[in-house]
Design a protein around this motif. Structure first.
Motif, PDB file in Angstrom:
ATOM      1  N   PHE A  70      20.444 -20.609   3.607  1.00 23.67           N
ATOM      2  CA  PHE A  70      20.000 -19.318   4.132  1.00 23.67           C
ATOM      3  C   PHE A  70      19.811 -18.235   3.071  1.00 23.67           C
ATOM      4  O   PHE A  70      19.234 -17.186   3.362  1.00 23.67           O
ATOM      5  N   ILE A  71      20.294 -18.463   1.875  1.00 24.72           N
ATOM      6  CA  ILE A  71      20.142 -17.462   0.809  1.00 24.72           C
ATOM      7  C   ILE A  71      19.334 -18.013  -0.365  1.00 24.72           C
ATOM      8  O   ILE A  71      18.291 -17.464  -0.734  1.00 24.72           O
ATOM      9  N   CYS A  72      19.823 -19.128  -0.945  1.00 25.24           N
ATOM     10  CA  CYS A  72      19.196 -19.636  -2.177  1.00 25.24           C
ATOM     11  C   CYS A  72      17.775 -20.148  -1.924  1.00 25.24           C
ATOM     12  O   CYS A  72      16.840 -19.769  -2.649  1.00 25.24           O
ATOM     13  N   LEU A  73      17.610 -21.025  -0.925  1.00 20.95           N
ATOM     14  CA  LEU A  73      16.288 -21.620  -0.696  1.00 20.95           C
ATOM     15  C   LEU A  73      15.221 -20.590  -0.319  1.00 20.95           C
ATOM     16  O   LEU A  73      14.122 -20.615  -0.891  1.00 20.95           O
ATOM     17  N   PRO A  74      15.484 -19.667   0.625  1.00 22.05           N
ATOM     18  CA  PRO A  74      14.464 -18.640   0.897  1.00 22.05           C
ATOM     19  C   PRO A  74      14.116 -17.799  -0.323  1.00 22.05           C
ATOM     20  O   PRO A  74      12.943 -17.475  -0.549  1.00 22.05           O
ATOM     21  N   LEU A  75      15.141 -17.475  -1.125  1.00 20.67           N
ATOM     22  CA  LEU A  75      14.901 -16.673  -2.328  1.00 20.67           C
ATOM     23  C   LEU A  75      14.059 -17.437  -3.337  1.00 20.67           C
ATOM     24  O   LEU A  75      13.096 -16.896  -3.923  1.00 20.67           O
TER      25      LEU A  75
ATOM     26  N   THR B 178       8.834 -18.549  -5.930  1.00 21.95           N
ATOM     27  CA  THR B 178       7.766 -19.485  -6.302  1.00 21.95           C
ATOM     28  C   THR B 178       6.418 -19.020  -5.755  1.00 21.95           C
ATOM     29  O   THR B 178       5.400 -19.049  -6.469  1.00 21.95           O
ATOM     30  N   ARG B 179       6.395 -18.580  -4.491  1.00 25.98           N
ATOM     31  CA  ARG B 179       5.138 -18.087  -3.907  1.00 25.98           C
ATOM     32  C   ARG B 179       4.638 -16.839  -4.650  1.00 25.98           C
ATOM     33  O   ARG B 179       3.430 -16.694  -4.882  1.00 25.98           O
TER      34      ARG B 179
ATOM     35  N   LEU C   8      12.888 -23.814 -11.941  1.00 23.50           N
ATOM     36  CA  LEU C   8      13.424 -25.179 -11.933  1.00 23.50           C
ATOM     37  C   LEU C   8      14.818 -25.224 -12.551  1.00 23.50           C
ATOM     38  O   LEU C   8      15.728 -25.874 -12.022  1.00 23.50           O
ATOM     39  N   VAL C   9      14.999 -24.513 -13.670  1.00 25.58           N
ATOM     40  CA  VAL C   9      16.316 -24.464 -14.318  1.00 25.58           C
ATOM     41  C   VAL C   9      17.347 -23.822 -13.390  1.00 25.58           C
ATOM     42  O   VAL C   9      18.489 -24.291 -13.284  1.00 25.58           O
ATOM     43  N   LEU C  10      16.944 -22.765 -12.671  1.00 17.22           N
ATOM     44  CA  LEU C  10      17.854 -22.119 -11.721  1.00 17.22           C
ATOM     45  C   LEU C  10      18.248 -23.082 -10.596  1.00 17.22           C
ATOM     46  O   LEU C  10      19.415 -23.116 -10.180  1.00 17.22           O
ATOM     47  N   ILE C  11      17.282 -23.869 -10.118  1.00 19.01           N
ATOM     48  CA  ILE C  11      17.583 -24.849  -9.071  1.00 19.01           C
ATOM     49  C   ILE C  11      18.610 -25.860  -9.565  1.00 19.01           C
ATOM     50  O   ILE C  11      19.596 -26.172  -8.880  1.00 19.01           O
TER      51      ILE C  11
ATOM     52  N   LEU D 181      17.700 -30.380  -3.478  1.00 21.30           N
ATOM     53  CA  LEU D 181      16.969 -31.559  -3.971  1.00 21.30           C
ATOM     54  C   LEU D 181      16.193 -32.269  -2.863  1.00 21.30           C
ATOM     55  O   LEU D 181      15.494 -33.233  -3.128  1.00 21.30           O
ATOM     56  N   SER D 182      16.330 -31.788  -1.619  1.00 20.55           N
ATOM     57  CA  SER D 182      15.758 -32.527  -0.488  1.00 20.55           C
ATOM     58  C   SER D 182      14.238 -32.578  -0.512  1.00 20.55           C
ATOM     59  O   SER D 182      13.638 -33.474   0.060  1.00 20.55           O
ATOM     60  N   LYS D 183      13.590 -31.594  -1.167  1.00 16.06           N
ATOM     61  CA  LYS D 183      12.127 -31.559  -1.174  1.00 16.06           C
ATOM     62  C   LYS D 183      11.520 -32.285  -2.368  1.00 16.06           C
ATOM     63  O   LYS D 183      10.311 -32.320  -2.520  1.00 16.06           O
ATOM     64  N   ILE D 184      12.380 -32.828  -3.221  1.00 14.37           N
ATOM     65  CA  ILE D 184      11.870 -33.595  -4.358  1.00 14.37           C
ATOM     66  C   ILE D 184      11.636 -35.021  -3.879  1.00 14.37           C
ATOM     67  O   ILE D 184      12.563 -35.801  -3.709  1.00 14.37           O
ATOM     68  N   LYS D 185      10.406 -35.347  -3.592  1.00 11.22           N
ATOM     69  CA  LYS D 185      10.049 -36.644  -3.027  1.00 11.22           C
ATOM     70  C   LYS D 185       9.043 -37.346  -3.935  1.00 11.22           C
ATOM     71  O   LYS D 185       8.364 -36.722  -4.749  1.00 11.22           O
TER      72      LYS D 185
END
Length: 388
Positions: free
Chosen positions: A34-39, A44-45, A79-82, A150-154
């Motif tokens: 709820f915080i990291c992924l939306p941010l 990125t956008r 990417l480094v932050l992720i 990591l769930s979207k790294i496919k």
């Protein structure tokens, strides 16, 4: 027989301690979700928008490299932050399970402080090892550490299409690579815990993990299979019983089917939550429990300073947690009720595929279109335009 009994005992201990894992896993899961992924998604956008790039994909990555160095540098920082956040999540959960195993109460504040302390010790070579281990070895070996980051790294779909078009040779090679990476993943499984829990240098941690797993490879693999199988079995049994109960209610007590469906949907979501927590923490439990069984789990470090228990604060915290769970449960039930009733009140659109229904004509012909329209009255008829 003794090994199987011991492994089943470990699986039971792991499942029995479910309540101990929930707080830390859910807090970290919620923080990331709820915080990291939306941010990160918004960042990125924003970067792509500033570079006048509509999307990010394999077919425009060469253009970004050659014509948009600013965008490339900014995306690299993201990417480094992720990866830093994934490392933070890994360290946080490993330390949490370590103290649960040691039966040492630890506050969330202490966990965060110790995690930040470990993050400060990260060296470039450690980070590169982490990058290789969590983006290459674990996902492809099947020993997955479940992280929302990591769930979207496919694997891209065009690569999967190419694999299955040439499946005889490539799939055989893929299985060999899969087995090799599973072997490497288990042989190096103690490297990061050695760095984090014992403050060992990088090379020494690699050597120590390789040495410790030399004669224990199949024992560790067995733990993964038994604990993973236990989670799958419990979840599958829960899904089966809930769906069976809902089917019985709809057949014998149809007037109560909506209320039953709301509760069934809520229970299915709880099982999904159980799955998330158990699969996330499973790899950490296997690591810490195996280190403890084999006698090389380190003692509580000197830099850990226990805090005196605050009984009044604990009572308030527990009361607040119960209150939150009640409100959350009611909110989920209301959401499920709204979801199920709104779906029931919406009339679905019907579309006739290629103008044909129940094989009443030749596909994509005007005759089939007219017959289907007059007989079944669909909302739309889908046609493939054919050149004549």
């Amino acid at each position: 027989m003794n090994y199987l009994k011991h492994s089943l005992g470990n699986a039971w201990d792991f499942l029995k301690g479910t309540q101990n894992y929930f707080r830390d896993v859910l807090l970290m899961h919620g923080f990331i979700l709820f915080i990291c992924l939306p941010l990160l998604n918004s960042t990125t956008r924003f970067i792509l928008h500033r570079g006048a790039i509509d999307y990010l994909s394999y077919d425009n990555i060469a253009t970004i490299f050659s014509k948009h160095p600013g965008v490339l540098g900014s995306l690299f920082i993201v990417l480094v932050l992720i990866l830093l956040l994934v490392y933070f999540e890994f360290t946080f959960l490993l330390i949490s399970v370590y103290f649960i195993k040691k039966r040492k109460p630890v506050s969330l504040k202490q966990l965060l402080r110790m995690t930040v302390l470990q993050l400060k010790k990260v060296r470039p070579v450690t980070f590169l090892f982490f990058l290789a281990y969590f983006l290459l070895i674990l996902p492809l070996s099947g020993l997955s550490f479940n992280s929302d980051l990591l769930s979207k790294i496919k694997i891209p779909s065009f690569i999967m299409d190419f694999i299955f078009e040439n499946r005889l040779v490539i799939v055989s090679l893929f299985i060999l690579v899969y087995l090799f990476l599973a072997y490497i993943g288990i042989r190096l499984i103690f490297a990061l815990p050695e760095m984090i829990l014992r403050d060992r240098p990088f090379r020494e941690s690699i050597r120590e993990s390789w040495r410790l797993t030399k004669s224990r490879f199949f024992a560790i693999l067995g733990q993964f299979i038994i604990i993973g199988g236990s989670i799958l079995l419990i979840s599958s049994l829960g899904y089966f019983l809930i769906i069976l109960s809902q089917t019985a209610v709809e057949n014998f007590l149809p007037n109560y089917s909506l209320i039953s469906a709301v509760f069934a949907m809520t229970l299915l979501q709880l099982i999904l939550l159980f799955n998330i927590v158990m699969s996330t923490v499973g790899i950490f439990y296997i690591i810490v429990d195996f280190m403890d069984d084999e006698g090389f789990l380190p003692e509580i470090p000197e830099w850990f300073t226990p805090e005196p228990p605050l009984h009044r604060y604990s009572t308030l915290k527990n009361a607040g947690l119960v209150l939150f769970c009640v409100f959350f449960g009611v909110g989920v039930c209301l959401y499920n009720m709204n979801y199920l009733t709104s779906a029931a009140q919406t009339t679905p659109l019907t579309v006739s595929h290629r103008g044909v229904s129940n094989q009443n004509g030749v596909q994509n012909t005007l005759a089939a279109l007219e017959k289907t329209s007059q007989t079944y009255h669909p909302d739309y008829v889908e046609m493939d335009v054919q050149e004549t």
